[in-house]
Scaffold this motif. Sequence first.
Motif, PDB file in Angstrom:
ATOM      1  N   MET A 156     -15.612  10.843 -36.659  1.00 19.01           N
ATOM      2  CA  MET A 156     -15.055   9.827 -35.763  1.00 19.01           C
ATOM      3  C   MET A 156     -15.806   9.805 -34.438  1.00 19.01           C
ATOM      4  SD  MET A 156     -12.686  11.740 -37.541  1.00 19.01           S
ATOM      5  CE  MET A 156     -11.704  12.734 -36.428  1.00 19.01           C
ATOM      6  N   GLY A 157     -15.842  10.960 -33.771  1.00 18.59           N
ATOM      7  CA  GLY A 157     -16.534  11.073 -32.491  1.00 18.59           C
ATOM      8  C   GLY A 157     -15.977  10.144 -31.425  1.00 18.59           C
ATOM      9  N   GLU A 158     -14.669   9.908 -31.468  1.00 21.61           N
ATOM     10  CA  GLU A 158     -14.070   8.951 -30.531  1.00 21.61           C
ATOM     11  C   GLU A 158     -13.432   9.692 -29.348  1.00 21.61           C
ATOM     12  OE1 GLU A 158     -14.599   5.920 -30.633  1.00 21.61           O
ATOM     13  OE2 GLU A 158     -14.845   5.247 -32.704  1.00 21.61           O
ATOM     14  N   CYS A 159     -14.296  10.334 -28.572  1.00 25.24           N
ATOM     15  CA  CYS A 159     -13.789  11.157 -27.450  1.00 25.24           C
ATOM     16  C   CYS A 159     -12.976  10.331 -26.463  1.00 25.24           C
ATOM     17  CB  CYS A 159     -14.937  11.795 -26.694  1.00 25.24           C
ATOM     18  SG  CYS A 159     -16.222  12.421 -27.744  1.00 25.24           S
ATOM     19  N   GLY A 160     -13.384   9.105 -26.235  1.00 24.05           N
ATOM     20  CA  GLY A 160     -12.788   8.297 -25.181  1.00 24.05           C
ATOM     21  C   GLY A 160     -11.353   7.877 -25.448  1.00 24.05           C
ATOM     22  N   PHE A 161     -10.932   7.948 -26.712  1.00 20.39           N
ATOM     23  CA  PHE A 161      -9.570   7.482 -27.024  1.00 20.39           C
ATOM     24  C   PHE A 161      -8.496   8.539 -26.796  1.00 20.39           C
ATOM     25  CE2 PHE A 161     -12.061   4.329 -29.285  1.00 20.39           C
ATOM     26  CZ  PHE A 161     -11.390   3.173 -28.956  1.00 20.39           C
ATOM     27  N   ARG A 162      -8.908   9.800 -26.717  1.00 19.02           N
ATOM     28  CA  ARG A 162      -7.984  10.911 -26.461  1.00 19.02           C
ATOM     29  C   ARG A 162      -6.800  10.924 -27.425  1.00 19.02           C
ATOM     30  NH1 ARG A 162     -11.284  13.372 -24.375  1.00 19.02           N
ATOM     31  NH2 ARG A 162      -9.879  15.063 -24.563  1.00 19.02           N
ATOM     32  N   GLY A 163      -7.079  11.245 -28.651  1.00 22.06           N
ATOM     33  CA  GLY A 163      -6.012  11.404 -29.644  1.00 22.06           C
ATOM     34  C   GLY A 163      -6.137  12.766 -30.308  1.00 22.06           C
TER      35      GLY A 163
ATOM     36  N   MET B  61     -16.087   4.482 -46.217  1.00 23.35           N
ATOM     37  CA  MET B  61     -16.744   5.588 -46.916  1.00 23.35           C
ATOM     38  C   MET B  61     -18.247   5.584 -46.654  1.00 23.35           C
ATOM     39  SD  MET B  61     -14.607   7.543 -48.158  1.00 23.35           S
ATOM     40  CE  MET B  61     -15.561   8.636 -49.195  1.00 23.35           C
ATOM     41  N   LYS B  62     -18.812   4.368 -46.597  1.00 21.35           N
ATOM     42  CA  LYS B  62     -20.256   4.253 -46.345  1.00 21.35           C
ATOM     43  C   LYS B  62     -20.590   4.845 -44.968  1.00 21.35           C
ATOM     44  CE  LYS B  62     -23.924   0.743 -46.343  1.00 21.35           C
ATOM     45  NZ  LYS B  62     -24.315   0.761 -44.947  1.00 21.35           N
ATOM     46  N   GLU B  63     -19.826   4.427 -43.985  1.00 21.06           N
ATOM     47  CA  GLU B  63     -20.103   4.897 -42.626  1.00 21.06           C
ATOM     48  C   GLU B  63     -19.863   6.409 -42.508  1.00 21.06           C
ATOM     49  OE1 GLU B  63     -18.535   2.517 -39.462  1.00 21.06           O
ATOM     50  OE2 GLU B  63     -18.767   4.150 -38.010  1.00 21.06           O
ATOM     51  N   ARG B  64     -18.764   6.859 -43.082  1.00 17.81           N
ATOM     52  CA  ARG B  64     -18.429   8.291 -43.023  1.00 17.81           C
ATOM     53  C   ARG B  64     -19.554   9.123 -43.652  1.00 17.81           C
ATOM     54  NH1 ARG B  64     -16.011  12.430 -45.913  1.00 17.81           N
ATOM     55  NH2 ARG B  64     -14.219  13.428 -44.948  1.00 17.81           N
ATOM     56  N   THR B  65     -19.988   8.693 -44.839  1.00 17.57           N
ATOM     57  CA  THR B  65     -21.026   9.434 -45.553  1.00 17.57           C
ATOM     58  C   THR B  65     -22.322   9.439 -44.747  1.00 17.57           C
ATOM     59  OG1 THR B  65     -20.008   8.645 -47.560  1.00 17.57           O
ATOM     60  CG2 THR B  65     -22.185   9.613 -47.806  1.00 17.57           C
ATOM     61  N   GLU B  66     -22.661   8.283 -44.199  1.00 22.80           N
ATOM     62  CA  GLU B  66     -23.912   8.196 -43.432  1.00 22.80           C
ATOM     63  C   GLU B  66     -23.878   9.089 -42.193  1.00 22.80           C
ATOM     64  OE1 GLU B  66     -25.125   3.643 -44.691  1.00 22.80           O
ATOM     65  OE2 GLU B  66     -24.547   4.034 -42.613  1.00 22.80           O
ATOM     66  N   VAL B  67     -22.758   9.054 -41.483  1.00 18.39           N
ATOM     67  CA  VAL B  67     -22.650   9.860 -40.255  1.00 18.39           C
ATOM     68  C   VAL B  67     -22.768  11.348 -40.595  1.00 18.39           C
ATOM     69  CG1 VAL B  67     -21.054  10.582 -38.412  1.00 18.39           C
ATOM     70  CG2 VAL B  67     -21.296   8.167 -38.955  1.00 18.39           C
ATOM     71  N   LEU B  68     -22.035  11.786 -41.622  1.00 20.50           N
ATOM     72  CA  LEU B  68     -22.051  13.215 -41.963  1.00 20.50           C
ATOM     73  C   LEU B  68     -23.412  13.643 -42.533  1.00 20.50           C
ATOM     74  CD1 LEU B  68     -18.420  13.711 -43.363  1.00 20.50           C
ATOM     75  CD2 LEU B  68     -19.335  14.421 -41.144  1.00 20.50           C
ATOM     76  N   ALA B  69     -24.049  12.743 -43.292  1.00 22.93           N
ATOM     77  CA  ALA B  69     -25.370  13.083 -43.850  1.00 22.93           C
ATOM     78  C   ALA B  69     -26.391  13.210 -42.726  1.00 22.93           C
ATOM     79  CB  ALA B  69     -25.812  12.019 -44.854  1.00 22.93           C
ATOM     80  N   ALA B  70     -26.315  12.321 -41.739  1.00 21.59           N
ATOM     81  CA  ALA B  70     -27.269  12.392 -40.616  1.00 21.59           C
ATOM     82  C   ALA B  70     -27.051  13.678 -39.822  1.00 21.59           C
ATOM     83  CB  ALA B  70     -27.092  11.172 -39.709  1.00 21.59           C
ATOM     84  N   LEU B  71     -25.792  14.056 -39.614  1.00 20.96           N
ATOM     85  CA  LEU B  71     -25.517  15.296 -38.873  1.00 20.96           C
ATOM     86  C   LEU B  71     -26.055  16.511 -39.653  1.00 20.96           C
ATOM     87  CD1 LEU B  71     -21.910  14.599 -37.532  1.00 20.96           C
ATOM     88  CD2 LEU B  71     -23.945  15.003 -36.136  1.00 20.96           C
ATOM     89  N   ALA B  72     -25.861  16.485 -40.980  1.00 22.61           N
ATOM     90  CA  ALA B  72     -26.347  17.608 -41.804  1.00 22.61           C
ATOM     91  C   ALA B  72     -27.872  17.698 -41.720  1.00 22.61           C
ATOM     92  CB  ALA B  72     -25.903  17.414 -43.251  1.00 22.61           C
ATOM     93  N   GLU B  73     -28.525  16.553 -41.751  1.00 21.04           N
ATOM     94  CA  GLU B  73     -29.994  16.548 -41.663  1.00 21.04           C
ATOM     95  C   GLU B  73     -30.439  17.122 -40.311  1.00 21.04           C
ATOM     96  OE1 GLU B  73     -31.763  12.691 -41.568  1.00 21.04           O
ATOM     97  OE2 GLU B  73     -33.804  13.503 -41.614  1.00 21.04           O
ATOM     98  N   LYS B  74     -29.755  16.704 -39.254  1.00 19.59           N
ATOM     99  CA  LYS B  74     -30.136  17.146 -37.914  1.00 19.59           C
ATOM    100  C   LYS B  74     -29.831  18.632 -37.701  1.00 19.59           C
ATOM    101  CE  LYS B  74     -28.046  13.547 -36.058  1.00 19.59           C
ATOM    102  NZ  LYS B  74     -27.538  12.565 -35.095  1.00 19.59           N
ATOM    103  N   ALA B  75     -28.764  19.124 -38.360  1.00 19.60           N
ATOM    104  CA  ALA B  75     -28.445  20.554 -38.263  1.00 19.60           C
ATOM    105  C   ALA B  75     -29.602  21.366 -38.837  1.00 19.60           C
ATOM    106  CB  ALA B  75     -27.150  20.850 -39.007  1.00 19.60           C
TER     107      ALA B  75
ATOM    108  N   VAL C 266      -7.018   8.581 -38.671  1.00 17.98           N
ATOM    109  CA  VAL C 266      -7.661   9.846 -39.061  1.00 17.98           C
ATOM    110  C   VAL C 266      -6.825  10.559 -40.125  1.00 17.98           C
ATOM    111  CG1 VAL C 266      -8.297  12.166 -38.246  1.00 17.98           C
ATOM    112  CG2 VAL C 266      -8.884  10.155 -36.877  1.00 17.98           C
ATOM    113  N   VAL C 267      -5.512  10.581 -39.924  1.00 19.44           N
ATOM    114  CA  VAL C 267      -4.683  11.301 -40.891  1.00 19.44           C
ATOM    115  C   VAL C 267      -4.348  10.460 -42.131  1.00 19.44           C
ATOM    116  CG1 VAL C 267      -3.738  12.970 -39.246  1.00 19.44           C
ATOM    117  CG2 VAL C 267      -2.556  10.809 -39.590  1.00 19.44           C
ATOM    118  N   ASN C 268      -4.470   9.147 -41.992  1.00 20.96           N
ATOM    119  CA  ASN C 268      -4.248   8.254 -43.143  1.00 20.96           C
ATOM    120  C   ASN C 268      -5.446   7.321 -43.302  1.00 20.96           C
ATOM    121  OD1 ASN C 268      -1.653   8.992 -44.123  1.00 20.96           O
ATOM    122  ND2 ASN C 268      -0.776   8.098 -42.265  1.00 20.96           N
ATOM    123  N   PRO C 269      -6.573   7.835 -43.766  1.00 23.92           N
ATOM    124  CA  PRO C 269      -7.780   7.000 -43.846  1.00 23.92           C
ATOM    125  C   PRO C 269      -7.630   5.917 -44.927  1.00 23.92           C
ATOM    126  CG  PRO C 269      -8.175   9.158 -44.828  1.00 23.92           C
ATOM    127  CD  PRO C 269      -6.791   9.200 -44.251  1.00 23.92           C
TER     128      PRO C 269
END
Length: 330
Positions: free
Chosen positions: A151-158, A210-224, A195-198
């Motif tokens: 998500m990375g939605e820091c600004g929403f404060r949830g 699902m497309k966006e979620r997969t892409e974000v997590l795959a990019a983070l894994a690559e960068k790690a 977040v709790v009920n995707p």
Amino acid sequence: MLKVLVCGEGPDRTGVMISIPQYPLYSATLADLAAVQINYYLDEDRCWGLDVAELKRALSAARTHCNPRVICIINPGNPTGQVQSRKCIEDVIRFAKEEHLFLMADEVYQDNVYAEGCKFHSFKKVLFEMGPEFSSTVEMASFHSTSKCYMGECGFRGGYMEVINMDPEVKAQLTKLVSVRLCPPVTGQALLELVVNPPQPDEPSYSSFMKERTEVLAALAEKAGLTEKTFNTVPGIICNPVQGAMYTFPRITLPQRAIDKAKEEGLAPDMFYCMRLLEEDGICLVPGSGFGQREGTFHFRMTILPPTEKLKVVLQKIRDFHMRFTKHFS
Ligand SMILES: Cc1ncc(COP(=O)(O)O)c(C=O)c1O
């Protein structure tokens, strides 16, 4: 949560066990509440692993001057990026039960797991799988936030906490205390609901989600992987695998002359290093001294969040800087 748990005076003051390196929100909150900070060290040589013997050492040292009542665990770790094994989680739960400690499980990076063979296990799940001897006795709170993961939605404060096995009368006080703050903005609450009920497979936004979620997590894994690999090619930098979360916390060797120069300028040596990098290359790293580290060792924390192409440039610049810095002060 800490406000409810902290009390007492003098040697009776509540002690809270936190990992070192730690996320500074903990030390700052403990200072604010005048609680006693109890440091337990993560083992850098075992990929920032957590060892029960070290927990026992820290606890018995602390018992001489405070009343230890809480243990905080961050899994996956910030700033160290480790993911705890199931066995380690069981050991911590056993330790908390034996020592009558309230367990705070900070699990805000629960979807950020990249390394092969690593898996996120929630403390609550493990607690319940260990049977009623544990699941009906160990007091625990776990935490999650909209600001991490995919998500990375820091600004929403949830965010939320889930509290288990707390005495009902104490829980009533906790509810009252939390209610004093009224509620977070509607946007933060709406986001947390998502977040709790995707989206579910039969819903219209499922495939794009699902497309966006997969892409974000795959990019983070690559960068790690990219970050760990690049740092480990630099003489004088040693980097543990970034198993999870969003950070790397490599160890750096600093020449004695750089350490002396930092002292002259009244700076911690790793702060001196980071300031030099900022001034010369415009890259902002956080010195390890801000998180706590074993005496005589130096680190920095870097996020793996920049876009991949930018990250490659940043890593190259840090590599060049480190070699230049080492040469200059050798
Ligand atoms: C381990 C850990 N816990 C909690 C937080 C705070 O989360 P939030 O943004 O929901 O306040 C952070 C943020 O960096 C974090 O790294």
